[in-house]
Design a protein around this motif. Structure first.
Motif, PDB file in Angstrom:
ATOM      1  N   PHE A   1      37.074  39.161  40.546  1.00 57.13           N
ATOM      2  CA  PHE A   1      36.157  39.479  39.520  1.00 57.13           C
ATOM      3  C   PHE A   1      36.584  40.610  38.701  1.00 57.13           C
ATOM      4  O   PHE A   1      37.166  41.615  39.335  1.00 57.13           O
ATOM      5  CB  PHE A   1      34.364  39.439  40.106  1.00 57.13           C
ATOM      6  CG  PHE A   1      34.162  38.112  40.375  1.00 57.13           C
ATOM      7  CD1 PHE A   1      33.342  37.523  39.556  1.00 57.13           C
ATOM      8  CD2 PHE A   1      33.896  37.642  41.713  1.00 57.13           C
ATOM      9  CE1 PHE A   1      32.666  36.263  39.749  1.00 57.13           C
ATOM     10  CE2 PHE A   1      33.432  36.565  41.910  1.00 57.13           C
ATOM     11  CZ  PHE A   1      32.655  35.824  41.086  1.00 57.13           C
ATOM     12  N   ASP A   2      35.944  40.880  37.723  1.00 52.44           N
ATOM     13  CA  ASP A   2      36.152  42.265  36.822  1.00 52.44           C
ATOM     14  C   ASP A   2      35.299  43.457  37.710  1.00 52.44           C
ATOM     15  O   ASP A   2      34.107  43.246  38.326  1.00 52.44           O
ATOM     16  CB  ASP A   2      35.322  42.048  35.575  1.00 52.44           C
ATOM     17  CG  ASP A   2      35.596  43.397  34.576  1.00 52.44           C
ATOM     18  OD1 ASP A   2      35.765  44.456  35.169  1.00 52.44           O
ATOM     19  OD2 ASP A   2      35.466  43.213  33.397  1.00 52.44           O
ATOM     20  N   PRO A   3      35.944  44.313  38.029  1.00 45.57           N
ATOM     21  CA  PRO A   3      35.451  45.597  38.769  1.00 45.57           C
ATOM     22  C   PRO A   3      34.176  46.074  38.040  1.00 45.57           C
ATOM     23  O   PRO A   3      33.310  46.409  39.106  1.00 45.57           O
ATOM     24  CB  PRO A   3      36.509  46.551  38.792  1.00 45.57           C
ATOM     25  CG  PRO A   3      37.867  45.967  38.681  1.00 45.57           C
ATOM     26  CD  PRO A   3      37.494  44.513  37.703  1.00 45.57           C
ATOM     27  N   ALA A   4      34.036  45.835  36.891  1.00 41.00           N
ATOM     28  CA  ALA A   4      32.629  46.479  36.355  1.00 41.00           C
ATOM     29  C   ALA A   4      31.443  45.645  36.879  1.00 41.00           C
ATOM     30  O   ALA A   4      30.480  46.179  36.636  1.00 41.00           O
ATOM     31  CB  ALA A   4      32.888  46.129  34.740  1.00 41.00           C
TER      32      ALA A   4
ATOM     33  N   THR B   1      35.948  47.281  47.723  1.00 39.76           N
ATOM     34  CA  THR B   1      36.465  46.866  46.713  1.00 39.76           C
ATOM     35  C   THR B   1      38.214  47.233  46.715  1.00 39.76           C
ATOM     36  O   THR B   1      38.354  47.958  47.666  1.00 39.76           O
ATOM     37  CB  THR B   1      35.932  47.422  45.475  1.00 39.76           C
ATOM     38  OG1 THR B   1      35.907  48.656  45.321  1.00 39.76           O
ATOM     39  CG2 THR B   1      34.497  46.935  45.213  1.00 39.76           C
ATOM     40  N   GLY B   2      38.795  46.559  45.776  1.00 36.98           N
ATOM     41  CA  GLY B   2      40.217  46.713  45.820  1.00 36.98           C
ATOM     42  C   GLY B   2      41.037  45.918  46.897  1.00 36.98           C
ATOM     43  O   GLY B   2      42.252  46.198  47.010  1.00 36.98           O
TER      44      GLY B   2
ATOM     45  N   PRO C   1      37.149  53.112  38.058  1.00 41.18           N
ATOM     46  CA  PRO C   1      38.091  52.679  39.037  1.00 41.18           C
ATOM     47  C   PRO C   1      38.779  53.864  39.761  1.00 41.18           C
ATOM     48  O   PRO C   1      39.514  53.750  40.663  1.00 41.18           O
ATOM     49  CB  PRO C   1      39.043  52.007  38.368  1.00 41.18           C
ATOM     50  CG  PRO C   1      39.100  52.210  36.760  1.00 41.18           C
ATOM     51  CD  PRO C   1      37.581  52.511  36.613  1.00 41.18           C
ATOM     52  N   GLU C   2      38.656  54.898  39.145  1.00 41.12           N
ATOM     53  CA  GLU C   2      39.569  56.137  39.588  1.00 41.12           C
ATOM     54  C   GLU C   2      38.552  56.802  40.804  1.00 41.12           C
ATOM     55  O   GLU C   2      38.984  57.862  41.542  1.00 41.12           O
ATOM     56  CB  GLU C   2      39.721  57.303  38.504  1.00 41.12           C
ATOM     57  CG  GLU C   2      40.695  56.768  37.482  1.00 41.12           C
ATOM     58  CD  GLU C   2      41.901  56.146  37.853  1.00 41.12           C
ATOM     59  OE1 GLU C   2      42.418  56.770  38.733  1.00 41.12           O
ATOM     60  OE2 GLU C   2      42.406  54.811  37.505  1.00 41.12           O
TER      61      GLU C   2
ATOM     62  N   LYS D   1      41.057  45.870  42.072  1.00 39.03           N
ATOM     63  CA  LYS D   1      40.252  44.649  41.790  1.00 39.03           C
ATOM     64  C   LYS D   1      40.153  43.761  43.219  1.00 39.03           C
ATOM     65  O   LYS D   1      40.955  44.205  44.083  1.00 39.03           O
ATOM     66  CB  LYS D   1      40.891  43.619  40.781  1.00 39.03           C
ATOM     67  CG  LYS D   1      40.958  44.161  39.372  1.00 39.03           C
ATOM     68  CD  LYS D   1      41.729  43.063  38.432  1.00 39.03           C
ATOM     69  CE  LYS D   1      40.956  41.910  38.371  1.00 39.03           C
ATOM     70  NZ  LYS D   1      41.557  40.807  37.331  1.00 39.03           N
ATOM     71  N   GLY D   2      39.196  43.235  43.299  1.00 35.96           N
ATOM     72  CA  GLY D   2      38.797  42.524  44.538  1.00 35.96           C
ATOM     73  C   GLY D   2      37.751  42.786  45.374  1.00 35.96           C
ATOM     74  O   GLY D   2      37.786  44.239  45.536  1.00 35.96           O
TER      75      GLY D   2
END
Length: 481
Positions: free
Chosen positions: A381-384, A408-409, A469-470, A415-416
């Motif tokens: 999925f989109d991380p957002a 996540t990741g 994401p950072e 992603k993930g």
């Protein structure tokens, strides 16, 4: 920003829920609602909450000895806990160093590995490098984070991290093997990759290879395939490189043996332990050093050039020792193995056909679900959308509530999405059923809501779960607006 609290929370815009008490499998919120602790926090609460024996030991120890400086003094709790831990390795390890967190334990392990080579005769001062794995997470101090390979957790601090670290592929049976690649061929390929990396950076410069026997929070309970760690150990031995196992999350009985490496038939040179050591009753972690390392120090300076103010704290050691006694007396490691089989069966029955569950994996009482947009392509999925955190929040809000540990990741470091289920070793088969049913309800509710609102409500979702994401991951529970 909250005007009520003086605490620097991980999220400045939302206060976490307040826990008023806890007992057994349950947390109790300040509004009185019970929450099943389906993940033991971060796979910490191994004997459940509120054990009276541990409480009494803590109170008793404070009245006997509150603190002593380990540079000059020892105490019975430290000696007895360390002996218990060495005995649990069947004598395959030699000495224990007790600290307060897994990150500190990993920093201590890196220092010990470096010192080992300085104590050899002749010394090898050129050994300054470490090799770890992509997607790994070994702690949040700069030293431990520098070893970690999780992109999102590293990124903001990258300029501060050691350049003497490189990473190779993780062993991940879900995402790693090539099409129609056998397990044996996959292991051989990963072994060649480690061999090539050691050669690339110069074998004479490498201190250690660092890995989690079962990857924890960063990837979500990813065990290695059979034969992987034997192959990695052979490469390490080939070049005189130490093997460090990070068992802070997966060790101390969590995966069905006291130490996860006991299922790999590989003995590490250095091992870190944590969460299940004290079961959450006290902040404690540790380093266990093997005979090869200790004998080298013993014939060299006879010193470990590292120390901390609160290492081997008497109260902390006494509490952890009682946790370990309870685990032994109640045969809870074997229970974790047996209840883990029940959990595996029920998770697969509930989620094997779920269109957004790509993988169900784990060992013992340490299991995870990885979520995907498409099962065929394994697209994440989109991380957002913050799928894992949304599932976590749904679990807290439902009745009965459940704590599921989000991450996540797991696909590429950014992603993930996955959730971890890691209940206490004391859990019953009936409680396992309750946890799985509650988890299924949370997953279905969250996925349905996210898919329905993906387009029309994307601005709102991005406000609640800003796509940064950072930034460090695994933010705390968010109160609904």
């Amino acid at each position: 920003m909250s005007a009520k609290s003086a605490v620097l929370y991980r999220d400045l815009h939302k206060d976490p829920y307040t826990i008023a008490g806890a007992s057994g499998l349950y947390l109790r919120l300040s509004d009185g609602r019970p929450i099943m602790d389906g993940s033991g926090g971060a796979a910490v609460s191994c004997i459940g909450h509120g054990d009276e024996r541990v409480r009494q030991v803590i109170a008793s120890q404070v009245t006997q000895l509150d603190y002593c400086h380990s540079l000059f003094f020892s105490c019975d709790p430290s000696e007895n806990l360390s002996r218990t831990l060495i005995d649990s390795t069947s004598g395959n390890m030699a000495r224990v160093f007790i600290v307060n967190s897994g990150s500190e334990a990993m920093d201590a392990a890196l220092k010990l590995a470096r010192q080992y080579y300085m104590e050899l005769s002749p010394p090898q001062p050129q050994r300054t490098r470490f090799i770890a794995r992509h997607g790994s997470y070994h702690g949040n101090t700069l030293g431990a984070l520098g070893i970690s390979g999780h992109k999102s957790r590293r990124s903001i601090y990258e300029p501060l991290l050691s350049p003497n670290v490189s990473h190779v592929s993780v062993c991940n049976a879900y995402r790693g093997p090539e099409e129609q690649e056998t397990t044996e061929a996959y292991v051989e390929r990963l072994a060649r990759e480690l061999d090539r990396e050691i050669q690339r950076v110069n074998p004479a410069t490498v201190c250690a290879f660092v890995a989690e026997p079962v990857v924890g929070a960063a990837l979500g309970c990813v065990p290695s395939v059979p034969g992987y760690f034997k192959a990695m150990k052979a490469i390490c031995d080939k070049y005189g490189v130490l093997l460090i196992f990070d068992e802070v999350m997966c060790g101390m009985g969590r995966t069905g043996t006291m130490h996860a490496w006991q299922q790999e038939d590989v003995i590490p040179d250095i091992q870190t332990i944590g969460k299940g050591l004290g079961g959450g009753y006290v902040p404690i972690a540790g380093l266990i050093a093997g005979h090869r390392v200790i004998e080298t120090l013993d014939t060299g300076t006879g010193q470990y050039i590292h120390g901390q103010t609160y290492q081997a704290h008497p109260m902390v050691c006494a509490a952890a020792l009682e946790v370990q006694r309870i685990i032994e007396e109640q045969d809870l490691v074997n229970r974790a193995r047996d209840m883990g089989r029940v959990l595996e069966t029920k998770l697969k029955a509930a989620f094997a056909a779920h269109p957004q569950v790509g993988n169900i994996r784990g060992r013992g009482l340490f299991w995870a679900l990885e979520f995907v947009k498409d099962r065929e392509t394994k697209e994440s999925f989109d991380p957002a959308l913050a799928v894992a955190m949304t599932i976590h929040n749904e679990g807290i809000l439902q009745t009965p509530g459940i704590m599921l540990y989000p991450g996540t990741g797991s696909a590429d470091g950014r992603k993930g999405d996955h959730i971890i289920i890691a209940p206490p070793y004391t859990i019953t088969a009936e409680e396992v059923e309750m946890v799985v049913v509650a988890a299924q309800k949370a997953v279905d509710s969250a996925i349905k809501r996210l898919l329905q609102s993906r387009d029309k409500d994307m601005p709102r979702l991005n406000t609640i779960f800003p796509p940064v994401p950072e930034a460090p991951l695994n933010r705390p529970v968010l109160r609904p607006s």
